[in-house]
Design a protein around this motif. Structure first.
Motif, short mmCIF file in Angstrom:
data_model
loop_
_atom_site.label_atom_id
_atom_site.label_comp_id
_atom_site.label_asym_id
_atom_site.label_seq_id
_atom_site.Cartn_x
_atom_site.Cartn_y
_atom_site.Cartn_z
N MET A 59 106.03 -4.70 -33.87
CA MET A 59 106.84 -3.71 -34.55
C MET A 59 107.40 -2.73 -33.53
O MET A 59 106.87 -2.59 -32.42
N THR A 60 108.46 -2.04 -33.92
CA THR A 60 109.00 -0.95 -33.12
C THR A 60 109.72 0.01 -34.05
O THR A 60 110.11 -0.36 -35.17
N PHE A 61 109.89 1.24 -33.61
CA PHE A 61 110.52 2.27 -34.42
C PHE A 61 111.97 2.47 -34.01
O PHE A 61 112.30 2.52 -32.82
N LEU A 62 112.85 2.61 -35.00
CA LEU A 62 114.22 3.02 -34.76
C LEU A 62 114.28 4.54 -34.62
O LEU A 62 113.36 5.25 -35.04
N MET A 78 111.57 1.07 -39.25
CA MET A 78 110.82 0.18 -38.37
C MET A 78 111.38 -1.24 -38.41
O MET A 78 111.89 -1.68 -39.45
N LEU A 79 111.29 -1.93 -37.30
CA LEU A 79 111.53 -3.36 -37.24
C LEU A 79 110.18 -4.04 -37.08
O LEU A 79 109.36 -3.64 -36.25
N VAL A 102 99.76 -2.46 -31.63
CA VAL A 102 99.55 -1.00 -31.66
C VAL A 102 100.86 -0.36 -31.23
O VAL A 102 101.44 -0.74 -30.20
N GLU A 103 101.34 0.62 -31.99
CA GLU A 103 102.58 1.32 -31.65
C GLU A 103 102.44 2.81 -31.91
O GLU A 103 101.63 3.23 -32.75
N GLN A 104 103.23 3.59 -31.24
CA GLN A 104 103.27 5.04 -31.45
C GLN A 104 104.51 5.38 -32.25
O GLN A 104 105.63 4.97 -31.91
N ALA A 105 104.34 6.17 -33.32
CA ALA A 105 105.46 6.61 -34.13
C ALA A 105 106.15 7.80 -33.48
O ALA A 105 105.57 8.48 -32.62
#
Length: 379
Positions: free
Chosen positions: A50-53, A58-59, A350-353
């Motif tokens: 996942m990744t944040f726009l 999110m994608l 794991v991703e950071q918002a």
């Protein structure tokens, strides 16, 4: 180099945006005794990355080839592309990363497992997010930029993680050794390597290994299954990979270095055959941190937010077989083990918002739903 056949297959596989209901309502925050509160945001079918726009949407990639655009609250989603991918074993649609100039270019980078001459391998691709019309968003102009070489038989150790250098000039791409061992030391192969490419997928100039006869894309070698790669605030490149039976690793990636696999490892072969351990002066770059028993590391994130100030600059790793979220203390080019929290499920990503919250994606293996969970400080 664009692989024309894969480009056409991917482009034909792209689908129009279609609204899809959330699998289940977001759960109430869970009290766990951990230093964070867990809030379930959404459910997915075998999510991988996942990744944040910039607008906090999110994608999310799913193993079967779907790229989803998800609202910031997780309550709405649409399929903006369906890629033709090989889903056998560890294959599928893998990483998703925004271009450094996304605000202008709208480019999105992806990786997936593909079939081709010689067998299978991981490919790097990109497309352009067309989101001018709300409710009709779509990933267009999908093109394959790079293919691992060689393609080989088998369904494991694709790797496929993507990270841009801090200035956005280079793209780093991980190629696993495909459970074939020796390619990790083969200078002609990209397998078992960290690659340094241009944003167009070409080998970046001035590789430290080209004069030694290596593929010009190779930046470091002697790796196994590299499922996380990230830069810290100082510009250091970190990578984590699954060891064999024991010896999972967190490495500081340095140009031209040999990380030893399969000649050395802090684990052994699954059939019981020993592998020499890393030793000072053996000519190989040893991991900064290693785990036996293994944690089976998934995604890697270096925390830079303010919501958890005590963890700023630390590495976070998803644990698959360990069903854990793992924190590693980073101090310059040194590292040591921190916390390991039981999450009760395989953690793939794991991703950071944008607000500093930590998001994890459960693997959702074997047909089960994988949840997206938001972690915020416990009060």
């Amino acid at each position: 180099m664009i692989a024309r056949s894969l480009f056409v297959a991917a482009l034909l596989g792209a689908t129009a945006c279609s609204a899809e209901p959330q699998a289940s309502a977001a759960a109430a925050p869970a009290a766990t005794g951990k230093p964070f509160v867990e809030t379930v945001v959404a459910d997915f079918d075998s999510p991988w990355a996942m990744t944040f726009l910039p607008d906090k949407r999110m994608l999310v990639t799913e193993k079967d080839g779907r790229l989803l655009l998800v609202s910031a609250d997780g309550k709405a989603r649409s399929t903006i592309a369906t890629l033709t991918v090989d889903t056998a074993g560890q294959g599928g649609l893998m990483d998703v990363v925004l271009a450094p100039d996304f605000a202008k270019s709208k480019r999105v980078y992806l990786s997936w497992a593909a079939t081709g001459p010689g067998g299978k391998g991981v490919v790097l691709a990109r497309g352009v997010l067309d989101d001018a019309t709300v409710g009709a968003e779509k990933l267009r102009q999908i093109e394959v930029l790079f293919r691992a070489t060689p393609f080989v038989e088998g369904n494991g150790h694709y790797s496929g993680r993507i990270a841009f250098s801090p200035a956005g000039k280079y793209l780093f791409f991980t190629n696993g050794e495909r459970q074939k061992f020796d390619p990790a030391q083969d200078p002609r192969a990209t397998l078992g390597k960290v690659l340094r490419l241009t944003p167009d997928g070409k080998p970046a100039p001035r590789s430290p290994l080209t004069a030694k006869g290596f593929n010009p894309a190779v930046w470091s070698y002697g790796h196994r299954n590299l499922l996380g790669i990230a830069f810290d605030a100082q510009g250091n490149l970190w990578e984590q990979e699954m060891g064999p039976k024991g010896g999972d690793e967190l490495n500081l990636v340095l140009p031209g270095r040999n990380y030893g696999y399969p000649k050395v490892s802090n684990g052994d072969h699954y059939d019981g055959r020993p592998i020499p351990d890393h030793q000072p002066g053996d000519g190989f770059e040893a991991p900064k941190v290693w785990w036996t028993p293994v944690i089976s590391p998934g995604g890697l994130m270096i925390y830079s937010g303010d919501l958890f100030p005590q963890w700023k600059g630390d590495a976070f790793i998803g644990g698959l077989s360990s069903q854990a979220l793992v924190r590693v203390d980073l101090n310059g080019t040194n590292a040591k083990k921190g916390d390991q929290w039981d999450m009760g499920a395989r953690i793939r990503e794991v991703e950071q918002a944008p607000d500093g919250a930590i998001y994890v994606l459960e693997d959702g293996a074997q047909g089960s739903q994988g949840r997206m969970i938001r972690l915020t400080p416990a009060r």
